[in-house]
Scaffold this motif. Structure first.
Motif, PDB file in Angstrom:
ATOM      1  N   MET A  48      47.449  46.340  36.912  1.00  0.00           N
ATOM      2  CA  MET A  48      46.099  45.939  37.357  1.00  0.00           C
ATOM      3  C   MET A  48      45.153  47.136  37.276  1.00  0.00           C
ATOM      4  O   MET A  48      45.501  48.245  37.594  1.00  0.00           O
ATOM      5  N   VAL A  49      43.968  46.890  36.826  1.00  0.00           N
ATOM      6  CA  VAL A  49      42.970  47.954  36.793  1.00  0.00           C
ATOM      7  C   VAL A  49      41.771  47.592  37.649  1.00  0.00           C
ATOM      8  O   VAL A  49      41.647  46.469  38.117  1.00  0.00           O
ATOM      9  N   GLY A  50      40.919  48.556  37.850  1.00  0.00           N
ATOM     10  CA  GLY A  50      39.780  48.355  38.738  1.00  0.00           C
ATOM     11  C   GLY A  50      38.835  47.272  38.278  1.00  0.00           C
ATOM     12  O   GLY A  50      38.181  46.623  39.097  1.00  0.00           O
ATOM     13  N   ALA A  51      38.771  47.074  36.964  1.00  0.00           N
ATOM     14  CA  ALA A  51      37.815  46.101  36.448  1.00  0.00           C
ATOM     15  C   ALA A  51      38.100  44.690  36.958  1.00  0.00           C
ATOM     16  O   ALA A  51      37.190  43.865  37.047  1.00  0.00           O
ATOM     17  N   ASP A  52      39.344  44.413  37.318  1.00  0.00           N
ATOM     18  CA  ASP A  52      39.693  43.077  37.789  1.00  0.00           C
ATOM     19  C   ASP A  52      39.027  42.736  39.112  1.00  0.00           C
ATOM     20  O   ASP A  52      38.889  41.568  39.463  1.00  0.00           O
ATOM     21  N   LEU A  53      38.630  43.761  39.841  1.00  0.00           N
ATOM     22  CA  LEU A  53      38.029  43.505  41.153  1.00  0.00           C
ATOM     23  C   LEU A  53      36.532  43.205  41.065  1.00  0.00           C
ATOM     24  O   LEU A  53      35.943  42.698  42.010  1.00  0.00           O
ATOM     25  N   LEU A  54      35.926  43.525  39.932  1.00  0.00           N
ATOM     26  CA  LEU A  54      34.494  43.275  39.785  1.00  0.00           C
ATOM     27  C   LEU A  54      34.206  41.778  39.917  1.00  0.00           C
ATOM     28  O   LEU A  54      34.866  40.961  39.284  1.00  0.00           O
ATOM     29  N   GLY A  55      33.229  41.444  40.741  1.00  0.00           N
ATOM     30  CA  GLY A  55      32.878  40.047  40.949  1.00  0.00           C
ATOM     31  C   GLY A  55      33.556  39.411  42.142  1.00  0.00           C
ATOM     32  O   GLY A  55      33.114  38.377  42.626  1.00  0.00           O
ATOM     33  N   LYS A  56      34.625  40.043  42.650  1.00  0.00           N
ATOM     34  CA  LYS A  56      35.298  39.509  43.837  1.00  0.00           C
ATOM     35  C   LYS A  56      34.420  39.744  45.068  1.00  0.00           C
ATOM     36  O   LYS A  56      33.536  40.608  45.072  1.00  0.00           O
ATOM     37  N   VAL A  57      34.715  38.971  46.106  1.00  0.00           N
ATOM     38  CA  VAL A  57      33.938  39.063  47.338  1.00  0.00           C
ATOM     39  C   VAL A  57      34.707  39.841  48.399  1.00  0.00           C
ATOM     40  O   VAL A  57      35.866  39.525  48.682  1.00  0.00           O
ATOM     41  N   LEU A  58      34.072  40.849  48.939  1.00  0.00           N
ATOM     42  CA  LEU A  58      34.648  41.621  50.037  1.00  0.00           C
ATOM     43  C   LEU A  58      34.031  41.113  51.326  1.00  0.00           C
ATOM     44  O   LEU A  58      32.819  41.182  51.513  1.00  0.00           O
ATOM     45  N   MET A  59      34.871  40.577  52.212  1.00  0.00           N
ATOM     46  CA  MET A  59      34.350  39.949  53.427  1.00  0.00           C
ATOM     47  C   MET A  59      34.924  40.620  54.658  1.00  0.00           C
ATOM     48  O   MET A  59      36.107  40.923  54.723  1.00  0.00           O
ATOM     49  N   VAL A  60      34.049  40.838  55.649  1.00  0.00           N
ATOM     50  CA  VAL A  60      34.460  41.494  56.887  1.00  0.00           C
ATOM     51  C   VAL A  60      34.096  40.612  58.069  1.00  0.00           C
ATOM     52  O   VAL A  60      32.954  40.174  58.190  1.00  0.00           O
ATOM     53  N   GLY A  61      35.062  40.350  58.915  1.00  0.00           N
ATOM     54  CA  GLY A  61      34.817  39.572  60.117  1.00  0.00           C
ATOM     55  C   GLY A  61      34.937  38.071  59.871  1.00  0.00           C
ATOM     56  O   GLY A  61      35.200  37.627  58.760  1.00  0.00           O
ATOM     57  N   HIS A  62      34.761  37.303  60.946  1.00  0.00           N
ATOM     58  CA  HIS A  62      34.885  35.861  60.861  1.00  0.00           C
ATOM     59  C   HIS A  62      33.707  35.191  61.553  1.00  0.00           C
ATOM     60  O   HIS A  62      33.063  35.784  62.414  1.00  0.00           O
ATOM     61  N   GLY A  63      33.454  33.974  61.155  1.00  0.00           N
ATOM     62  CA  GLY A  63      32.442  33.185  61.847  1.00  0.00           C
ATOM     63  C   GLY A  63      31.038  33.731  61.683  1.00  0.00           C
ATOM     64  O   GLY A  63      30.691  34.283  60.641  1.00  0.00           O
ATOM     65  N   ASP A  64      30.232  33.603  62.731  1.00  0.00           N
ATOM     66  CA  ASP A  64      28.826  33.976  62.644  1.00  0.00           C
ATOM     67  C   ASP A  64      28.612  35.458  62.360  1.00  0.00           C
ATOM     68  O   ASP A  64      27.632  35.840  61.756  1.00  0.00           O
ATOM     69  N   GLY A  65      29.541  36.299  62.806  1.00  0.00           N
ATOM     70  CA  GLY A  65      29.360  37.729  62.624  1.00  0.00           C
ATOM     71  C   GLY A  65      29.843  38.245  61.279  1.00  0.00           C
ATOM     72  O   GLY A  65      29.778  39.434  61.021  1.00  0.00           O
ATOM     73  N   ALA A  66      30.314  37.355  60.420  1.00  0.00           N
ATOM     74  CA  ALA A  66      30.891  37.797  59.151  1.00  0.00           C
ATOM     75  C   ALA A  66      29.828  38.345  58.210  1.00  0.00           C
ATOM     76  O   ALA A  66      28.706  37.854  58.168  1.00  0.00           O
ATOM     77  N   VAL A  67      30.188  39.374  57.492  1.00  0.00           N
ATOM     78  CA  VAL A  67      29.317  39.915  56.453  1.00  0.00           C
ATOM     79  C   VAL A  67      30.145  40.019  55.166  1.00  0.00           C
ATOM     80  O   VAL A  67      31.363  40.181  55.223  1.00  0.00           O
ATOM     81  N   SER A  68      29.460  39.934  54.044  1.00  0.00           N
ATOM     82  CA  SER A  68      30.210  40.024  52.790  1.00  0.00           C
ATOM     83  C   SER A  68      29.346  40.586  51.680  1.00  0.00           C
ATOM     84  O   SER A  68      28.117  40.618  51.775  1.00  0.00           O
TER      85      SER A  68
END
Length: 175
Positions: A1-21
DNA sequence: AAAGAGATGGTCT
DNA sequence: GACCATCTCTTTT
């Protein structure tokens, strides 16, 4: 696996109303036979999760001030990871702006330290499973494909192995 | 618009 | 005690 595979993926932090991504737009690869990598000199207390199972989060303290987030990519015992260098805010923009008060919208998460600050990724999150829906930090695939022709170039902010072109960036987004 | 330097603390020698 | 996978502010063209 190389770094390019991660491009376009969503990085999400937290759950519910407080979630940011945010959507990943730039990454850098680091391997254990790479002098610029934390794993180059073998396993230590700090980099232990880099040598662990792939798909987990490796967070380290940079320059005593910033946090940087990586995705472990190598198999167990191999010491590979991909640094997330930049992200486009996707949801929870108000919360991201609050954490990055005083900065332009374009400067909210466009750097490894900035995105950790904006999304709220901390050292305590290191080692968690990014694929587990219950995790506080996770990577999701919302169907957006990785770019066909990512921009490839030299890595940034390192003093060793400078010539290894392992930085991957999504092409500028059209609106 | 670009270039320079200080901040700040864990980790390793 | 030196070395950083960085960011921001200040100074200079």
């Amino acid at each position: 696996m190389v770094g390019a595979d991660l491009l376009g993926k969503v990085l999400m932090v937290g759950h519910g109303d407080g979630a940011v991504s945010g959507r990943i737009t730039e990454t850098e690869a680091y391997t254990s036979d790479d002098a610029a990598s934390h794993s180059f000199n073998g396993r230590t207390a700090r980099n232990a999760v880099m040598f662990g199972r792939p798909g987990h989060l490796y967070v380290y303290l940079s320059y005593g001030i910033h946090r940087c987030a990586n995705v472990v990519t190598g198999t167990d015992g191999d010491g590979q990871a991909v640094l997330i260098r930049s992200v486009d805010p996707l949801s929870g923009l108000d919360e991201i702006r609050r954490r990055r008060a005083g900065r332009n919208d374009g400067e909210l998460t466009n750097g490894p330290g900035k995105l950790c600050a904006g999304l709220g990724i901390d050292l305590a999150d290191s080692g968690i499973d990014l694929a587990d829906p219950a995790s506080s930090v996770r990577i999701m695939d919302d169907g957006t494909p990785a770019p066909d022709e990512p921009i490839v170039g030299p890595r940034i902010g390192i003093t060793k192995s400078v010539d290894t072109p392992w930085r991957f960036r999504a092409p500028p987004r059209q609106l």
